[in-house]
Every structure is written in structure tokens, then in C-alpha cells.
Design a protein around this motif. Structure first.
Motif, PDB file in Angstrom:
ATOM      1  N   PHE A  81      39.393  42.989  29.152  1.00  0.00           N
ATOM      2  CA  PHE A  81      40.143  43.387  30.461  1.00  0.00           C
ATOM      3  C   PHE A  81      40.784  42.301  31.112  1.00  0.00           C
ATOM      4  O   PHE A  81      40.256  41.189  31.311  1.00  0.00           O
ATOM      5  N   ASP A  82      41.863  42.535  31.564  1.00  0.00           N
ATOM      6  CA  ASP A  82      42.896  41.645  32.019  1.00  0.00           C
ATOM      7  C   ASP A  82      43.483  42.208  33.472  1.00  0.00           C
ATOM      8  O   ASP A  82      43.962  43.217  33.231  1.00  0.00           O
ATOM      9  N   PHE A  83      43.795  41.543  34.336  1.00  0.00           N
ATOM     10  CA  PHE A  83      44.572  41.886  35.445  1.00  0.00           C
ATOM     11  C   PHE A  83      45.716  40.810  35.858  1.00  0.00           C
ATOM     12  O   PHE A  83      45.469  39.541  36.080  1.00  0.00           O
ATOM     13  N   SER A  84      46.882  41.222  35.720  1.00  0.00           N
ATOM     14  CA  SER A  84      48.003  40.491  36.053  1.00  0.00           C
ATOM     15  C   SER A  84      48.762  40.741  37.204  1.00  0.00           C
ATOM     16  O   SER A  84      48.967  41.698  37.338  1.00  0.00           O
ATOM     17  N   PHE A  85      49.145  39.519  37.932  1.00  0.00           N
ATOM     18  CA  PHE A  85      49.825  39.892  39.236  1.00  0.00           C
ATOM     19  C   PHE A  85      50.740  38.849  39.599  1.00  0.00           C
ATOM     20  O   PHE A  85      50.562  37.609  39.005  1.00  0.00           O
ATOM     21  N   ASP A  86      51.797  38.902  40.268  1.00  0.00           N
ATOM     22  CA  ASP A  86      53.002  38.117  40.551  1.00  0.00           C
ATOM     23  C   ASP A  86      52.374  37.128  41.795  1.00  0.00           C
ATOM     24  O   ASP A  86      52.071  37.410  42.946  1.00  0.00           O
ATOM     25  N   VAL A  87      52.590  35.931  41.238  1.00  0.00           N
ATOM     26  CA  VAL A  87      52.187  34.714  42.078  1.00  0.00           C
ATOM     27  C   VAL A  87      52.972  34.556  43.437  1.00  0.00           C
ATOM     28  O   VAL A  87      52.328  34.029  44.461  1.00  0.00           O
ATOM     29  N   LYS A  88      54.256  34.820  43.247  1.00  0.00           N
ATOM     30  CA  LYS A  88      54.902  34.641  44.301  1.00  0.00           C
ATOM     31  C   LYS A  88      54.993  35.847  45.551  1.00  0.00           C
ATOM     32  O   LYS A  88      55.111  35.530  46.771  1.00  0.00           O
ATOM     33  N   ARG A  89      54.656  36.955  44.911  1.00  0.00           N
ATOM     34  CA  ARG A  89      54.066  38.143  45.830  1.00  0.00           C
ATOM     35  C   ARG A  89      52.768  37.821  46.582  1.00  0.00           C
ATOM     36  O   ARG A  89      52.466  38.106  47.584  1.00  0.00           O
ATOM     37  N   HIS A  90      51.828  37.274  45.794  1.00  0.00           N
ATOM     38  CA  HIS A  90      50.482  37.135  46.355  1.00  0.00           C
ATOM     39  C   HIS A  90      50.185  35.515  46.060  1.00  0.00           C
ATOM     40  O   HIS A  90      49.754  34.993  44.947  1.00  0.00           O
ATOM     41  N   PRO A  91      50.590  34.816  46.864  1.00  0.00           N
ATOM     42  CA  PRO A  91      50.466  33.063  46.612  1.00  0.00           C
ATOM     43  C   PRO A  91      49.115  32.434  46.634  1.00  0.00           C
ATOM     44  O   PRO A  91      48.931  31.435  46.565  1.00  0.00           O
ATOM     45  N   TYR A  92      47.920  33.338  46.753  1.00  0.00           N
ATOM     46  CA  TYR A  92      46.572  32.812  47.021  1.00  0.00           C
ATOM     47  C   TYR A  92      46.075  33.022  45.454  1.00  0.00           C
ATOM     48  O   TYR A  92      44.781  33.192  45.506  1.00  0.00           O
ATOM     49  N   ALA A  93      46.598  32.860  44.507  1.00  0.00           N
ATOM     50  CA  ALA A  93      46.175  32.826  43.354  1.00  0.00           C
ATOM     51  C   ALA A  93      44.999  31.817  43.122  1.00  0.00           C
ATOM     52  O   ALA A  93      43.939  31.889  42.397  1.00  0.00           O
ATOM     53  N   ASP A  94      45.306  30.510  43.847  1.00  0.00           N
ATOM     54  CA  ASP A  94      44.421  29.487  43.562  1.00  0.00           C
ATOM     55  C   ASP A  94      43.122  29.734  44.469  1.00  0.00           C
ATOM     56  O   ASP A  94      42.123  28.954  44.147  1.00  0.00           O
ATOM     57  N   ASP A  95      43.065  30.581  45.185  1.00  0.00           N
ATOM     58  CA  ASP A  95      41.773  30.941  46.168  1.00  0.00           C
ATOM     59  C   ASP A  95      40.773  31.749  45.121  1.00  0.00           C
ATOM     60  O   ASP A  95      39.618  31.731  45.535  1.00  0.00           O
ATOM     61  N   ILE A  96      41.315  32.476  44.083  1.00  0.00           N
ATOM     62  CA  ILE A  96      40.375  33.032  43.114  1.00  0.00           C
ATOM     63  C   ILE A  96      39.559  32.337  42.428  1.00  0.00           C
ATOM     64  O   ILE A  96      40.103  31.576  41.562  1.00  0.00           O
ATOM     65  N   ARG A  97      38.392  32.573  42.374  1.00  0.00           N
ATOM     66  CA  ARG A  97      37.482  31.615  41.713  1.00  0.00           C
ATOM     67  C   ARG A  97      36.498  32.285  40.336  1.00  0.00           C
ATOM     68  O   ARG A  97      36.609  33.615  40.503  1.00  0.00           O
ATOM     69  N   GLN A  98      36.328  31.592  39.462  1.00  0.00           N
ATOM     70  CA  GLN A  98      35.102  32.309  38.596  1.00  0.00           C
ATOM     71  C   GLN A  98      33.995  32.848  39.330  1.00  0.00           C
ATOM     72  O   GLN A  98      33.315  32.214  40.286  1.00  0.00           O
ATOM     73  N   GLY A  99      33.555  34.138  38.870  1.00  0.00           N
ATOM     74  CA  GLY A  99      32.203  34.593  39.748  1.00  0.00           C
ATOM     75  C   GLY A  99      32.771  35.491  40.888  1.00  0.00           C
ATOM     76  O   GLY A  99      32.130  36.233  41.231  1.00  0.00           O
ATOM     77  N   ASP A 100      34.177  35.565  41.283  1.00  0.00           N
ATOM     78  CA  ASP A 100      34.466  36.439  42.338  1.00  0.00           C
ATOM     79  C   ASP A 100      34.588  37.826  41.584  1.00  0.00           C
ATOM     80  O   ASP A 100      34.696  38.309  40.265  1.00  0.00           O
ATOM     81  N   ALA A 101      34.269  38.979  42.502  1.00  0.00           N
ATOM     82  CA  ALA A 101      34.236  40.244  41.930  1.00  0.00           C
ATOM     83  C   ALA A 101      35.705  41.012  42.435  1.00  0.00           C
ATOM     84  O   ALA A 101      36.287  40.724  43.467  1.00  0.00           O
ATOM     85  N   LEU A 102      36.181  41.732  41.452  1.00  0.00           N
ATOM     86  CA  LEU A 102      37.469  42.637  41.633  1.00  0.00           C
ATOM     87  C   LEU A 102      36.962  43.912  41.290  1.00  0.00           C
ATOM     88  O   LEU A 102      36.229  44.580  40.561  1.00  0.00           O
ATOM     89  N   SER A 103      37.666  44.807  42.346  1.00  0.00           N
ATOM     90  CA  SER A 103      37.174  46.043  42.555  1.00  0.00           C
ATOM     91  C   SER A 103      38.635  46.831  42.361  1.00  0.00           C
ATOM     92  O   SER A 103      39.423  46.539  43.060  1.00  0.00           O
ATOM     93  N   LEU A 104      38.727  47.701  41.361  1.00  0.00           N
ATOM     94  CA  LEU A 104      40.115  48.625  41.392  1.00  0.00           C
ATOM     95  C   LEU A 104      40.072  49.739  42.139  1.00  0.00           C
ATOM     96  O   LEU A 104      39.004  49.997  42.759  1.00  0.00           O
ATOM     97  N   ASP A 105      41.092  50.258  42.428  1.00  0.00           N
ATOM     98  CA  ASP A 105      41.331  51.430  43.267  1.00  0.00           C
ATOM     99  C   ASP A 105      40.822  52.618  42.917  1.00  0.00           C
ATOM    100  O   ASP A 105      40.458  53.597  43.632  1.00  0.00           O
ATOM    101  N   ASP A 106      40.290  52.902  41.537  1.00  0.00           N
ATOM    102  CA  ASP A 106      39.671  53.943  41.215  1.00  0.00           C
ATOM    103  C   ASP A 106      38.136  53.700  41.037  1.00  0.00           C
ATOM    104  O   ASP A 106      37.293  54.644  40.601  1.00  0.00           O
ATOM    105  N   GLY A 107      37.797  52.560  41.516  1.00  0.00           N
ATOM    106  CA  GLY A 107      36.193  52.403  41.787  1.00  0.00           C
ATOM    107  C   GLY A 107      35.541  51.507  40.702  1.00  0.00           C
ATOM    108  O   GLY A 107      34.223  51.246  40.954  1.00  0.00           O
ATOM    109  N   ARG A 108      36.327  51.116  39.700  1.00  0.00           N
ATOM    110  CA  ARG A 108      35.630  50.264  38.704  1.00  0.00           C
ATOM    111  C   ARG A 108      35.377  48.769  39.095  1.00  0.00           C
ATOM    112  O   ARG A 108      36.386  48.392  40.013  1.00  0.00           O
TER     113      ARG A 108
END
Length: 130
Positions: A81-108
Motif C-alpha cells: 500500500f502506497d499513498f503519493s501526494f504533491d509536496v508543493k501542494r502539501h508542504p508538511y510532508a516532513d511532519d509525517i512520521r513513522q507510526g502515524d495513522a492514515l485514514s482514507l475517505d472510504d474508511g480504510r
């Protein structure tokens, strides 16, 4: 601006426009032997990017391992499973760390394993399913 920077930015916008989904990253704090809990020092992050789910085939054989020619034993399989996003649109990529939880819009829900830069303008979150 170099031509490849412009092309990378154009392709990134087009990919997001065609294939993006919404996701929310919940910052988690965790002790080595404890359960993760929401980290009050960081805020949640709303992202829009491309979610990718692919089968993976690890070369772990089950059954007999005597190496006597070709065999048709099953191999261990799983999903990547991979999630790719634009760093220039979302410049806070450095704030995401190992162990954080990601929730998709479909509930997964997924757990972030790593954050990797992908070329010039994108970052990839490697995920594991919760």
C-alpha cells in the motif's frame, strides 16, 4: 525554471486531478512497549493524493524445500500500500512520521511505515493495513 521542473509540476497536477482521493493523517505518539495514542503536540493533516494497492510476491517457500527440480509449491503473497501526494501542494510532508495513522475517505485505516521523496515534487507514504 528548467523544462523538467515545469513538466514534473504539470504531470503531478494532472495525476492528482484524475486519480486523487482524500486522506487524513492522525499524528500518533507511542512508547516502545505501549499502544499508540494521539499526539497532542501535532495537528491532523488533510491530504489529497493517489492511493496505490499492489500485490507483492515474497520468495518464501512453504512445504518441501529439497530443491529437486521444479515444484509448484505456493509462495507467500501479500499487498503493498502506497499513498503519493504533491509536496508543493502539501508542504508538511516532513511532519509525517513513522507510526502515524492514515485514514482514507472510504474508511480504510493504515499505519505509516515510512515517508520517501519521489523525484522532484512528490512524496510517497509506505503503509501497512491496520
Amino acid at each position: 525554471m528548467a523544462i523538467f521542473d515545469r513538466l514534473d509540476r504539470m504531470i503531478s497536477k494532472t495525476v492528482d486531478r484524475q486519480f486523487s482521493v482524500r486522506a487524513t493523517v492522525y499524528p500518533m505518539a507511542q512508547n516502545p512497549n505501549g499502544r499508540p495514542a494521539l499526539d497532542p503536540s501535532r495537528s491532523t493533516i488533510d491530504l489529497k493524493g493517489v492511493f496505490d494497492q499492489m500485490p507483492t510476491y515474497d520468495a518464501i517457500e512453504t512445504g518441501k524445500r529439497e530443491r529437486s527440480g521444479n515444484d509448484l509449491h505456493t509462495l507467500a503473497t501479500g499487498m503493498s500500500f502506497d499513498f503519493s501526494f504533491d509536496v508543493k501542494r502539501h508542504p508538511y510532508a516532513d511532519d509525517i512520521r513513522q507510526g502515524d495513522a492514515l485514514s482514507l475517505d472510504d474508511g480504510r485505516r493504515f499505519d505509516v511505515v515510512s515517508v520517501e521523496r519521489d523525484g522532484l515534487s512528490r512524496a510517497v507514504l509506505r503503509l501497512v493495513k491496520l
